[in-house]
Design a protein around this motif. Sequence first.
Motif, PDB file in Angstrom:
ATOM      1  N   ASP A 144      14.066   5.064   4.748  1.00 26.15           N
ATOM      2  CA  ASP A 144      13.511   5.829   3.641  1.00 26.15           C
ATOM      3  C   ASP A 144      12.812   4.884   2.675  1.00 26.15           C
ATOM      4  O   ASP A 144      11.763   5.189   2.137  1.00 26.15           O
ATOM      5  CB  ASP A 144      14.611   6.580   2.884  1.00 26.15           C
ATOM      6  CG  ASP A 144      15.318   7.602   3.757  1.00 26.15           C
ATOM      7  OD1 ASP A 144      14.630   8.313   4.507  1.00 26.15           O
ATOM      8  OD2 ASP A 144      16.563   7.683   3.688  1.00 26.15           O
ATOM      9  N   ASP A 145      13.438   3.728   2.458  1.00 26.14           N
ATOM     10  CA  ASP A 145      12.931   2.717   1.530  1.00 26.14           C
ATOM     11  C   ASP A 145      12.870   1.371   2.225  1.00 26.14           C
ATOM     12  O   ASP A 145      13.644   1.105   3.147  1.00 26.14           O
ATOM     13  CB  ASP A 145      13.848   2.594   0.305  1.00 26.14           C
ATOM     14  CG  ASP A 145      13.926   3.896  -0.468  1.00 26.14           C
ATOM     15  OD1 ASP A 145      12.862   4.368  -0.914  1.00 26.14           O
ATOM     16  OD2 ASP A 145      15.035   4.434  -0.609  1.00 26.14           O
ATOM     17  N   GLY A 173       9.652  -0.273  -2.079  1.00 25.28           N
ATOM     18  CA  GLY A 173       9.132   1.071  -2.274  1.00 25.28           C
ATOM     19  C   GLY A 173       9.537   1.965  -1.132  1.00 25.28           C
ATOM     20  O   GLY A 173      10.271   1.571  -0.227  1.00 25.28           O
ATOM     21  N   SER A 174       9.036   3.175  -1.166  1.00 19.01           N
ATOM     22  CA  SER A 174       9.292   4.108  -0.069  1.00 19.01           C
ATOM     23  C   SER A 174       8.552   3.617   1.174  1.00 19.01           C
ATOM     24  O   SER A 174       7.598   2.836   1.072  1.00 19.01           O
ATOM     25  CB  SER A 174       8.808   5.509  -0.443  1.00 19.01           C
ATOM     26  OG  SER A 174       7.397   5.522  -0.525  1.00 19.01           O
ATOM     27  N   GLU A 217       6.569   5.299   2.956  1.00 22.28           N
ATOM     28  CA  GLU A 217       5.187   5.784   2.826  1.00 22.28           C
ATOM     29  C   GLU A 217       4.349   4.828   1.981  1.00 22.28           C
ATOM     30  O   GLU A 217       3.245   4.447   2.361  1.00 22.28           O
ATOM     31  CB  GLU A 217       5.203   7.189   2.208  1.00 22.28           C
ATOM     32  CG  GLU A 217       3.833   7.808   2.053  1.00 22.28           C
ATOM     33  CD  GLU A 217       3.213   8.242   3.367  1.00 22.28           C
ATOM     34  OE1 GLU A 217       1.974   8.345   3.414  1.00 22.28           O
ATOM     35  OE2 GLU A 217       3.936   8.468   4.352  1.00 22.28           O
ATOM     36  N   THR A 218       4.870   4.427   0.833  1.00 24.60           N
ATOM     37  CA  THR A 218       4.125   3.554  -0.070  1.00 24.60           C
ATOM     38  C   THR A 218       3.916   2.167   0.524  1.00 24.60           C
ATOM     39  O   THR A 218       2.795   1.662   0.553  1.00 24.60           O
ATOM     40  CB  THR A 218       4.855   3.433  -1.423  1.00 24.60           C
ATOM     41  OG1 THR A 218       4.951   4.736  -2.000  1.00 24.60           O
ATOM     42  CG2 THR A 218       4.115   2.510  -2.368  1.00 24.60           C
ATOM     43  N   GLU A 230       6.064  -2.987  -8.438  1.00 23.17           N
ATOM     44  CA  GLU A 230       6.329  -2.681  -7.028  1.00 23.17           C
ATOM     45  C   GLU A 230       6.238  -3.932  -6.162  1.00 23.17           C
ATOM     46  O   GLU A 230       6.807  -3.987  -5.092  1.00 23.17           O
ATOM     47  CB  GLU A 230       5.341  -1.627  -6.517  1.00 23.17           C
ATOM     48  CG  GLU A 230       5.481  -0.284  -7.205  1.00 23.17           C
ATOM     49  CD  GLU A 230       6.806   0.400  -6.925  1.00 23.17           C
ATOM     50  OE1 GLU A 230       7.286   0.342  -5.787  1.00 23.17           O
ATOM     51  OE2 GLU A 230       7.366   0.986  -7.868  1.00 23.17           O
TER      52      GLU A 230
END
Length: 143
Positions: free
Chosen positions: A29-30, A43-44, A46-47, A120
Amino acid sequence: DLLKDLQQEFGSGIIFITHDLGVIADMADDIMVMYAGGAVERGSVETVLHAPEHPYTWGLLNSMPRLDSDPSIALTPIPGAPPSLLSPPSGCRFHPRCPFQDRVEGNRCVTERPLLGEAESACHLTPAQKRDIFVDEIKPRLG
């Protein structure tokens, strides 16, 4: 699949350590990207995989083979060698290998160690520079 099943069955978290971001893309997830013993980006999934901000993360993504790419095109390795943890470089530990340190004002990459903190990514590039480098130079290579 086994790790996912065990995680769900026991309601536990998993810390997975790897250089291959593709392996964890479907599992995590992260993500926390580390270099030379320190966190450089978090971050995630996705990011971090679709809008990364740290030059080391860019290097990891550029060095991964892709199923949809031309196999005759060579992967792009991260230049240089990892630092000694017994005598790490001053400032940003990635600076001896970073192709973007010349875009940072002054000599900050050599003299000042960036910290992850609220950001980030732990990098002296400005947010605008990170975005422009990723969009103009890194993302086109990732496909």
